[in-house]
Design an enzyme around this catalytic site. Sequence first.
Site, PDB file in Angstrom:
ATOM      1  N   ALA A 131       0.284  -0.929  -0.306  1.00 18.01           N
ATOM      2  CA  ALA A 131      -0.111  -0.022   0.114  1.00 18.01           C
ATOM      3  C   ALA A 131       1.132   1.282   0.170  1.00 18.01           C
ATOM      4  O   ALA A 131       0.010   2.186  -0.122  1.00 18.01           O
ATOM      5  CB  ALA A 131      -1.150   0.056   1.165  1.00 18.01           C
ATOM      6  N   LEU A 133       3.203   2.348   2.075  1.00 16.44           N
ATOM      7  CA  LEU A 133       3.294   2.261   3.803  1.00 16.44           C
ATOM      8  C   LEU A 133       3.654   2.128   4.852  1.00 16.44           C
ATOM      9  O   LEU A 133       4.427   1.601   5.604  1.00 16.44           O
ATOM     10  CB  LEU A 133       2.010   2.077   4.625  1.00 16.44           C
ATOM     11  CG  LEU A 133       0.343   3.356   4.274  1.00 16.44           C
ATOM     12  CD1 LEU A 133      -0.236   2.397   4.874  1.00 16.44           C
ATOM     13  CD2 LEU A 133       0.654   4.335   3.687  1.00 16.44           C
ATOM     14  N   GLU A 168      18.156  -4.030   2.341  1.00 14.59           N
ATOM     15  CA  GLU A 168      17.236  -3.968   0.852  1.00 14.59           C
ATOM     16  C   GLU A 168      18.049  -3.827  -0.549  1.00 14.59           C
ATOM     17  O   GLU A 168      17.474  -3.590  -1.581  1.00 14.59           O
ATOM     18  CB  GLU A 168      16.671  -2.424   0.996  1.00 14.59           C
ATOM     19  CG  GLU A 168      15.351  -2.378   1.964  1.00 14.59           C
ATOM     20  CD  GLU A 168      13.958  -2.867   1.593  1.00 14.59           C
ATOM     21  OE1 GLU A 168      13.892  -2.908  -0.055  1.00 14.59           O
ATOM     22  OE2 GLU A 168      13.212  -3.954   1.961  1.00 14.59           O
ATOM     23  N   ASP A 180      12.119   5.215   4.704  1.00 11.86           N
ATOM     24  CA  ASP A 180      11.206   4.676   5.012  1.00 11.86           C
ATOM     25  C   ASP A 180      11.909   4.293   6.408  1.00 11.86           C
ATOM     26  O   ASP A 180      11.388   4.507   7.447  1.00 11.86           O
ATOM     27  CB  ASP A 180      11.024   3.080   4.190  1.00 11.86           C
ATOM     28  CG  ASP A 180       9.905   4.143   2.897  1.00 11.86           C
ATOM     29  OD1 ASP A 180      10.154   4.841   2.602  1.00 11.86           O
ATOM     30  OD2 ASP A 180      10.528   2.789   2.365  1.00 11.86           O
TER      31      ASP A 180
END
Length: 390
Positions: A131, A133, A168, A180
């Site tokens: 989403a 988020l 990541e 993030d």
Amino acid sequence: MNTTARADAQARDLAARFEETFGAAPDGVWAAPGRVNLIGEHTDYNEGFVLPFAIDKRARTALRLRGDSTIRLLSTFGDQGPVQADAADLVPGAVKGWAKYPLGVAWALQRHGLDVPGFDLLLDSDVPLGAGLSSSHAIECAVITALNELTGAGLSAEDMVRLTQHAENAFVGAPTGIMDQSASLRGAAGQAVFLDCRDQAVQLVPFEAQESGLVLLVIDTKVSHSHADGGYASRRASCELGADVLGVKALRDVTVADLDEARALLDPVTFRRVRHIVTENHRVLLTVDALRSQGPAHIGQFLDASHVSMRDDFEISCPELDLAVATARAAGAIGARMTGGGFGGSAIALTPARHEQQVRDAVVRAFADAGFTAPDIFTVTPAAGAGRIS
């Protein structure tokens, strides 16, 4: 049930499920929030400015260190069964699904020179997947917070930001920046995180929408996206090309006043990508100034301009996001934009509380009329960052 009581209940439930699954109690339960980016999209990997905040939806991990090098992972969601790996034999790109995030953290810690033993882990999360988020970073931040404490690594928040970014980039294969993780690890209740991505300097900026009679609605379009796809990578490559042609270390060093010269030096597509980054950095600074001097009721224009820039210059929106933004604004929101990496995910709409229901209803009707999947709409508030909850 208040927030603290709910967190305590969730921690007790996860610890009990861990013991039932693995046959012994966990060493503890840790949680890390997802994030909403209020403004500042794709500026992070250009060493620019961002303004996210940690949200009141979190990934929770119950974890216990083992006496060997075996890693056993299980989640309470999805259809992926138990995953088992060896801490001494982790290979980038070899793991699929959610398990690549905790394993990537273990791998990054090892690459940093830390001795990471095997561990058992049970994951639960209410951060919506796909989403925009940052559900993946919430997992990583919960895991690194737990391993940092249990191994006595003594890592600072800044260290953990860089290590989860390395996980990541190099293990998961997603070319993301540091926004993030910074929001998840360094967030605070009632505050947005004004982050300078060049040096990781953080200033907390009050974002108390409720006190101003506002709510921040998240409109999850249900259009899935992936940061590891070609769209994200190609945008990053365009930014790097633009910086190289303009002779700067990063697009952070280009100002709005430089754009006329940049237009003459860059091909049209690269120029539009550069213009988004440059103007978005400027919008972040304007938003921070407005929040400090006037409050959240005065930032709507910057949210609107950000969405137009992402739609037209960076070209990372989609019909569902555009419909969500336009409908929310028409129904009473004072500002709206897509949030996250783009190509799907969520939009946010800063809305007077008295208009919340009409905005919700209008967006649901608009999606139904367009034949789109029904969106999920919910409010978020700035919450505390990662930490131990049990």
